[in-house]
Structures are given as structure tokens and as C-alpha cells.
Enzyme design. Structure first.
Site, PDB file in Angstrom:
ATOM      1  N   CYS A 113      -7.984  -1.480  32.406  1.00  0.00           N
ATOM      2  CA  CYS A 113      -6.913  -0.972  33.273  1.00  0.00           C
ATOM      3  C   CYS A 113      -5.910  -0.191  32.421  1.00  0.00           C
ATOM      4  O   CYS A 113      -5.410  -0.699  31.420  1.00  0.00           O
ATOM      5  CB  CYS A 113      -6.241  -2.160  33.949  1.00  0.00           C
ATOM      6  SG  CYS A 113      -4.510  -1.934  34.315  1.00  0.00           S
ATOM      7  N   GLU A 114      -5.613   1.041  32.822  1.00  0.00           N
ATOM      8  CA  GLU A 114      -4.736   1.858  31.992  1.00  0.00           C
ATOM      9  C   GLU A 114      -3.259   1.513  32.185  1.00  0.00           C
ATOM     10  O   GLU A 114      -2.411   2.008  31.452  1.00  0.00           O
ATOM     11  CB  GLU A 114      -4.971   3.346  32.256  1.00  0.00           C
ATOM     12  CG  GLU A 114      -4.463   3.858  33.586  1.00  0.00           C
ATOM     13  CD  GLU A 114      -4.762   5.345  33.779  1.00  0.00           C
ATOM     14  OE1 GLU A 114      -5.643   5.864  33.094  1.00  0.00           O
ATOM     15  OE2 GLU A 114      -4.098   5.957  34.628  1.00  0.00           O
ATOM     16  N   HIS A 115      -2.948   0.681  33.152  1.00  0.00           N
ATOM     17  CA  HIS A 115      -1.545   0.299  33.353  1.00  0.00           C
ATOM     18  C   HIS A 115      -1.152  -0.910  32.515  1.00  0.00           C
ATOM     19  O   HIS A 115       0.022  -1.090  32.198  1.00  0.00           O
ATOM     20  CB  HIS A 115      -1.275  -0.003  34.832  1.00  0.00           C
ATOM     21  CG  HIS A 115      -1.512   1.179  35.710  1.00  0.00           C
ATOM     22  ND1 HIS A 115      -2.247   1.133  36.871  1.00  0.00           N
ATOM     23  CD2 HIS A 115      -1.127   2.465  35.567  1.00  0.00           C
ATOM     24  CE1 HIS A 115      -2.293   2.330  37.415  1.00  0.00           C
ATOM     25  NE2 HIS A 115      -1.633   3.156  36.642  1.00  0.00           N
ATOM     26  N   HIS A 116      -2.123  -1.760  32.182  1.00  0.00           N
ATOM     27  CA  HIS A 116      -1.810  -2.963  31.404  1.00  0.00           C
ATOM     28  C   HIS A 116      -2.705  -3.131  30.180  1.00  0.00           C
ATOM     29  O   HIS A 116      -2.527  -4.074  29.416  1.00  0.00           O
ATOM     30  CB  HIS A 116      -1.976  -4.221  32.278  1.00  0.00           C
ATOM     31  CG  HIS A 116      -1.116  -4.230  33.505  1.00  0.00           C
ATOM     32  ND1 HIS A 116      -1.558  -3.770  34.720  1.00  0.00           N
ATOM     33  CD2 HIS A 116       0.164  -4.633  33.684  1.00  0.00           C
ATOM     34  CE1 HIS A 116      -0.584  -3.898  35.611  1.00  0.00           C
ATOM     35  NE2 HIS A 116       0.466  -4.406  35.018  1.00  0.00           N
ATOM     36  N   GLN A 154      -9.426   2.342  38.819  1.00  0.00           N
ATOM     37  CA  GLN A 154     -10.758   2.204  39.426  1.00  0.00           C
ATOM     38  C   GLN A 154     -11.121   3.399  40.319  1.00  0.00           C
ATOM     39  O   GLN A 154     -12.273   3.836  40.355  1.00  0.00           O
ATOM     40  CB  GLN A 154     -10.808   0.896  40.213  1.00  0.00           C
ATOM     41  CG  GLN A 154     -12.220   0.504  40.611  1.00  0.00           C
ATOM     42  CD  GLN A 154     -12.269  -0.850  41.293  1.00  0.00           C
ATOM     43  OE1 GLN A 154     -11.594  -1.784  40.873  1.00  0.00           O
ATOM     44  NE2 GLN A 154     -13.060  -0.963  42.337  1.00  0.00           N
ATOM     45  N   HIS A 182      -9.683  -7.145  38.340  1.00  0.00           N
ATOM     46  CA  HIS A 182      -8.731  -6.628  37.350  1.00  0.00           C
ATOM     47  C   HIS A 182      -7.997  -7.819  36.761  1.00  0.00           C
ATOM     48  O   HIS A 182      -7.318  -8.540  37.486  1.00  0.00           O
ATOM     49  CB  HIS A 182      -7.728  -5.693  38.020  1.00  0.00           C
ATOM     50  CG  HIS A 182      -8.355  -4.429  38.531  1.00  0.00           C
ATOM     51  ND1 HIS A 182      -7.867  -3.183  38.234  1.00  0.00           N
ATOM     52  CD2 HIS A 182      -9.443  -4.221  39.304  1.00  0.00           C
ATOM     53  CE1 HIS A 182      -8.616  -2.264  38.813  1.00  0.00           C
ATOM     54  NE2 HIS A 182      -9.583  -2.863  39.472  1.00  0.00           N
ATOM     55  N   CYS A 184      -5.444  -7.912  35.117  1.00  0.00           N
ATOM     56  CA  CYS A 184      -3.984  -7.813  35.275  1.00  0.00           C
ATOM     57  C   CYS A 184      -3.537  -8.421  36.596  1.00  0.00           C
ATOM     58  O   CYS A 184      -2.388  -8.806  36.756  1.00  0.00           O
ATOM     59  CB  CYS A 184      -3.513  -6.367  35.148  1.00  0.00           C
ATOM     60  SG  CYS A 184      -4.292  -5.230  36.292  1.00  0.00           S
TER      61      CYS A 184
HETATM   62 ZN   LIG Z   1      -3.466  -3.277  35.604  1.00  0.00          ZN
END
Ligand SMILES: [Zn+2]
Length: 225
Positions: A113-116, A154, A182, A184
Site C-alpha cells: 500500500c503506497e499510503h502506509h 489497488q 490491506h 493497513c
Molecule cells: Zn494503506
């Protein structure tokens, strides 16, 4: 907006923010540095993170971690950022498969996941209607794996797989469904262990409800012989 408010807003947006662009956002100079140079830089920064956390980097168990993480980022889990590692397009003609739907289901998927920067783990199902050109089944796995080895959302991953296969096969008639967990979401934040995220992208004739139904029927087939 005050800085704190912006931070909060970004935090709240989390995984809900999806760029409309299919391409992974990268700078023009992304490949000016060699892999070895990138490993050096990342290693230093992982060291800084661990140091900030108060960890003793002289400990036998921890001292190898910065280098190990840096190599894993560059060569493994983010190796798919580099176009030079893109799987070669080896297709062949098979006129007997003309108009036939080919489905490769339950392709194991590991992404990040590129956010976390936490793992995304799941299954991808890919299908296409052949115009006479076919690809080896392992090829579909390799394409999924290549695009998964990037910091991802995704939705974008699903689109990139479809776009790549459309180019390789010379047809719009490609579909992909991804069902993934995910970490996260599952291991932090709201800690919803059971939930998974399903995304789909349908090109060409897969936009037709009947073809889509056929594809989903293939995916739902029990094939545990
Ligand atoms: Zn994430």
C-alpha cells in the site's frame, strides 16, 4: 488550512484517495541513480528511522536491518518500478482460440500500500477474449507480479494489469478482478481483520454484462479436484 488540519485531512483520506492516472507517479529522474546508489541512500534512511525510534543499531539482531530493508525495497518489493524488469512480451498465434475466453484465476498477489507502506495480500483473476493472439499462462502471473512490486493503490494496480495485457494481446477485451486484504486496514487503524477489498477493471467486450457474467462464473468455479 493550518498545517495540522492538512495533516489530519490527509490522514483521514488515507486509502480513499485515488489518483485518476493509470501511471505510477514518478519523477523524470527516477532512474538516474543506479540500484546500488539507491540501496546506499535507503540504508542510511532506514538507519535514521530506527535510530529515531531509539533502537540500538549495534545490537547483533538489528545491525543488518537497514541494509536488508534497503536491498528488499530496491530489488524485491519495489523492483517493479523499474521498466527494465518488465516481463518480455512473448505471445503466439493460436487460431483455434479465436473468440475464446481465457481466464487465469487465483494468481497470488503480494503488493504494498503506497499510503502506509504495508502489505497488500490477495488474489488476482485475469481474463481475455483472444483475437487469435495468446500468451502463456505464466506470463499473466508475471505481469501481475511486476505491477504488484510497486507502492500501489489497488485500483491503479488493477488498471495497470489490464492496460499491459491489452497492449501485449492487441485487444481491448481484457478484464481483471483483485480481491485483497490491506494490512493497513486489517492490522492497524480500525483493525478489521475480516474485510477485503475487491476492485475490477473491464475492457472492450467485458463491458458487456453477459461476457462479464461468464468471466465471473469462471472465477467462481470450484477447481479443487
Ligand atoms: Zn494503506
Amino acid at each position: 488550512m493550518k498545517k495540522n488540519n492538512i495533516d489530519e485531512a490527509i490522514d483521514e483520506m488515507g486509502d480513499a484517495f485515488v489518483s485518476p492516472n493509470t501511471d505510477t507517479p514518478m519523477r523524470k529522474d527516477a532512474f538516474d541513480k543506479t540500484d546500488a546508489e539507491k540501496v546506499e541512500i535507503i540504508q542510511e534512511n532506514v538507519k535514521n528511522i530506527m535510530d529515531a525510534l531509539g533502537l540500538d543499531l549495534n545490537d547483533d539482531s538489528l545491525k543488518g536491518t537497514p541494509k536488508r530493508v534497503a536491498k528488499m525495497f530496491v530489488h524485491e518489493i519495489f523492483g517493479g518500478l523499474n521498466p527494465k524488469y518488465k516481463p518480455k512480451a512473448s505471445t503466439f498465434q493460436n487460431k483455434y482460440k479465436y473468440g475464446e475466453m481465457l481466464v487465469e484465476k487465483d494468481i497470488t498477489l503480494y503488493s504494498t500500500c503506497e499510503h502506509h507502506l504495508l502489505p497488500i495480500v490477495g488474489k488476482a483473476h485475469v481474463g481475455y477474449i483472444s483475437n487469435g493472439t495468446v500468451v502463456g499462462l505464466s506470463k499473466m502471473n508475471r505481469i501481475v507480479d511486476f505491477y504488484a512490486k510497486r507502492p500501489q493503490v489497488q485500483e491503479r494496480l488493477t488498471m495497470q494489469i489490464v492496460k499491459e495485457l491489452q497492449e501485449v494481446l492487441g485487444t481491448e477485451d481484457v478484464a481483471c478482478v483483485i480481491d485483497a486484504k490491506h494490512l493497513c486496514v486489517n492490522s492497524r487503524g480500525i483493525r478489521d481483520v475480516a474485510s477485503s477489498t475487491v476492485t475490477s477493471e473491464y475492457g472492450g467486450r467485458f463491458k458487456d454484462p453477459e461476457a462479464r457474467r461468464d468471466f465471473l462464473d469462471y472465477i467462481n468455479l470450484e477447481t479443487d479436484f
